[in-house]
Design an enzyme around this catalytic site. Structure first.
Site, PDB file in Angstrom:
ATOM      1  CE  LYS A  95     -14.502 -78.621 -50.640  1.00 38.88           C
ATOM      2  NZ  LYS A  95     -14.830 -79.118 -51.958  1.00 38.88           N
ATOM      3  CD  GLU A 117      -7.850 -79.335 -45.976  1.00 37.98           C
ATOM      4  OE1 GLU A 117      -7.455 -78.665 -45.003  1.00 37.98           O
ATOM      5  OE2 GLU A 117      -9.042 -79.647 -46.139  1.00 37.98           O
ATOM      6  CB  SER A 384     -20.875 -81.059 -54.797  1.00 37.22           C
ATOM      7  OG  SER A 384     -20.101 -81.735 -55.776  1.00 37.22           O
TER       8      SER A 384
END
Ligand SMILES: *Cc1c(COP(=O)(O)O)cnc(C)c1O
Length: 405
Positions: A95, A117, A384
């Site tokens: 991210k 969010e 990830s």
């Protein structure tokens, strides 16, 4: 020379084929047009590119390595499994790749605050981190259910200086967090920017987040050649909104010999409400400002979704994934909760890597695929994120298996 896929996708109105676009209330048209214009300027600005390269190398810890999962490969007894280690990116997931860039863009636009969010809390932590680094305020919306399940990330966000606002309606998970963040953003659009956490939302976010995440694929392409002197035969990534998958896929879309698999969560079964396999069971529809494939209930509203991976239980999917699936360039894999937990423990005990439950879905599908392929074939899994955020939940609900499988 023919133009590359990335140069030609998407079109001027923000569509990948019929998917994408911008379906927003009039009050948001100006802020989104400003973001689109700022990105068009920044994209080719040498200063932006060098600032981003600097933070990636000296702050985030990029490039992240590719590791050969030798023991897992031997355990499965088929194709060789490699892992692109986004778990080693600062804050423990992919991210931060787009958050750092989104916050540089926010500063360029003169904004004082970032709003977003979060599902599992990874996007919230990454954005709170980027906001701390660049000196902006940060407001994170999170479903009440996820706040309990992902407690360590909530604490992290608060320590990093962010304000965490619970989403208390509906299922109280990711979709409701997006609703709540949008609502809060509308009256604050002058001084704040909404930093979407995946390749979803109105144009330009699906393109922008993909571009920011494409660093994963471009690094992987070079690094994989060091291991195998060839491109991987298969690339696998889990798909929630689809940003880590687009990140690794984007560098390989023109390499037709590389099979690309997006893995969707089958949760606890194929009944509506028990999974979040949007591309597998969904149909065309608009939600959260973009047209894509979406899971709908009997009234055509976003259906309830469920997965053990809090970052992948979303009833829509990035429009580029809908497009790439429809054109046949990507294929969909499926893993359920049980397979993900099995992969979580296997990767931990065989390789010494505790994966995020989201990433464990990709590992689980890689294990299934590896078994069907000969030993000279290769699989590259985008790992990830790391699983520290999930350990309490897993240990309370699934006993540790015997170390010898
Ligand atoms: C957020 C998250 C995902 C899902 O988001 P995508 O946009 O589909 O990549 C997957 N894995 C981890 C570790 C995450 O934090």
């Amino acid at each position: 020379m023919p133009k590359s896929y990335l140069e030609t996708h998407l079109d001027a109105n923000g569509f990948f084929g019929k998917y994408g676009g911008s379906f927003i209330p009039p009050v948001l048209e100006k802020p989104f047009a400003d973001i689109t214009q700022a990105y068009a300027e920044l994209k080719n600005s040498p200063k932006f590119i060098s600032d981003l390269k600097y933070v990636r190398k000296h702050y985030q810890g990029r490039p992240t390595p590719i590791s050969y999962a030798k023991n897992l490969t031997e355990h499965c007894g088929g194709a060789k499994i490699y892992l692109k280690r986004e778990d080693l990116n600062h804050t423990g997931a992919h991210k931060l790749n787009h958050c750092m860039a989104e916050v540089i863009l926010a500063k360029h636009l003169g904004k004082k605050k970032v709003i977003a969010e979060t599902g599992a809390g990874q996007h919230g932590v990454a954005l709170a981190t980027a906001a701390a680094y660049f000196g902006l305020e940060c407001e994170i919306h999170m479903g009440e259910v996820d706040i309990i399940k992902e407690h360590p990330n909530v604490v992290r966000m608060k320590i990093l200086g962010a304000k965490v606002i619970p989403a208390t309606h509906g299922l109280k998970t990711l979709k409701e967090a997006v609703d709540s963040a949008f609502e809060s953003y509308v009256p604050q659009a002058d001084e704040a920017i909404y930093c979407i956490g995946s390749v979803v939302g109105p144009h330009p976010f699906p393109m922008m987040v993909r571009d920011f995440q494409s660093v994963i694929g471009f690094e992987a392409k070079e690094q994989f050649l060091e291991h195998e002197e060839n491109l991987p035969d298969n690339i696998i990534a889990c798909v929630g909104g689809g940003s880590n998958a687009m990140g690794i896929f984007s560098a390989f879309i023109d390499d037709k010999e590389v099979a690309l698999y997006g893995v969707e969560p089958m949760g606890r079964g194929d009944k509506l409400g028990d999974h979040a396999a949007t591309l597998t069971y969904g149909s065309e529809g608009v939600m959260h400002g973009f047209n894509s494939i979406m899971l709908k209930d009997a009234n055509g509203e976003p259906a309830p979704v469920y997965s053990i991976g809090s970052g992948i239980d979303y009833p829509s999917v990035g429009p580029e994934h809908a497009y790439l699936k429809e054109t046949g360039r990507t294929q969909i894999g499926l893993s359920n909760d049980e397979e993900a937990v099995d992969a979580f423990y296997k990767l931990s005990q065989l390789e010494g890597i505790i994966p995020a439950l989201e990433s464990a879905h990709a590992v689980a599908f890689a294990m299934k695929l590896a078994k069907t392929l000969p030993k000279d074939k290769t699989i590259l899994v985008n790992l990830s994120g790391r699983g520290d955020k999930d350990i309490d939940f897993v240990i309370e609900n699934y006993p540790i298996p015997n170390a010898k499988f």
